[in-house]
Write an enzyme that holds these catalytic residues in place. Structure first.
Site, mmCIF file in Angstrom:
data_model
loop_
_atom_site.group_PDB
_atom_site.id
_atom_site.type_symbol
_atom_site.label_atom_id
_atom_site.label_comp_id
_atom_site.label_asym_id
_atom_site.label_seq_id
_atom_site.Cartn_x
_atom_site.Cartn_y
_atom_site.Cartn_z
ATOM 1 N N PRO A 109 0.324 7.925 6.777
ATOM 2 C CA PRO A 109 -0.889 7.220 7.216
ATOM 3 C C PRO A 109 -1.935 6.955 6.128
ATOM 4 O O PRO A 109 -3.037 7.515 6.138
ATOM 5 C CB PRO A 109 -1.436 8.146 8.300
ATOM 6 C CG PRO A 109 -0.986 9.503 7.881
ATOM 7 C CD PRO A 109 0.368 9.303 7.258
ATOM 8 N N CYS A 110 -1.619 6.056 5.219
ATOM 9 C CA CYS A 110 -2.580 5.687 4.184
ATOM 10 C C CYS A 110 -3.785 4.956 4.767
ATOM 11 O O CYS A 110 -4.830 4.880 4.120
ATOM 12 C CB CYS A 110 -1.907 4.870 3.090
ATOM 13 S SG CYS A 110 -1.031 3.421 3.679
#
Length: 159
Positions: A124-125
């Protein structure tokens, strides 16, 4: 004879756009936003099918935890950043600078590793934001990529 077209193991529609999945029997190697010109494709292997199922589960429940095996390749530094991204709790964000401080590196280096993340959503950047605002996403500061990041953040916030 090669046609020059990339081979995707699945292409699905999600609320923020169309996503292509590349996976083999060892694991998931790439999630890529694609345009609507790329046709939908039913998953052609077990890992791609499971990835699509898990992406849909995440859409139904933003607290869903991905468990599909990952086979993406990165430098040792990128892998360290990507592991840190997976530890950011749901409905939480961290700035590039804050994450850089934890990893004893620079915000720019964290941003570059995020930009090269081959597995957005699963790694989850989107939870890494600028000090003053949402920041960029997948190397873009506007357009569909940024709209995707904003959708993901709203989704996880329960909006």
């Amino acid at each position: 004879m090669a046609t020059g077209k990339p081979h995707y193991n699945a292409v699905i529609d999600l609320p923020f756009g169309r996503i292509a999945v590349c996976a083999d029997s060892d694991g998931l190697s790439l999630i890529l936003p694609v345009t609507r010109r790329v046709g939908l494709k039913k998953a052609d292997n077990v890992v791609a099918r499971e990835t699509c199922r898990q992406l849909r589960a995440y859409i139904s429940n933003p607290g869903f935890r991905f468990s599909v095996p990952l086979t993406h390749n990165g430098t040792p530094f990128q892998n360290r950043v990507w592991r840190a991204l997976r530890r950011i709790p749901d409905d939480n964000t961290v700035s590039y600078g804050e994450l850089a401080e934890k990893l004893q590196t620079s915000a720019r280096a964290v941003g570059n590793a995020c930009r090269r993340n081959p597995l957005p959503i699963v790694v989850p950047c989107h939870r890494v934001v600028a000090r003053n605002g949402v920041g960029g996403y997948m190397g873009k500061r506007n357009g569909a990529a940024l709209q995707m990041k904003q959708w993901l953040l709203r989704h996880e916030a329960g909006a």
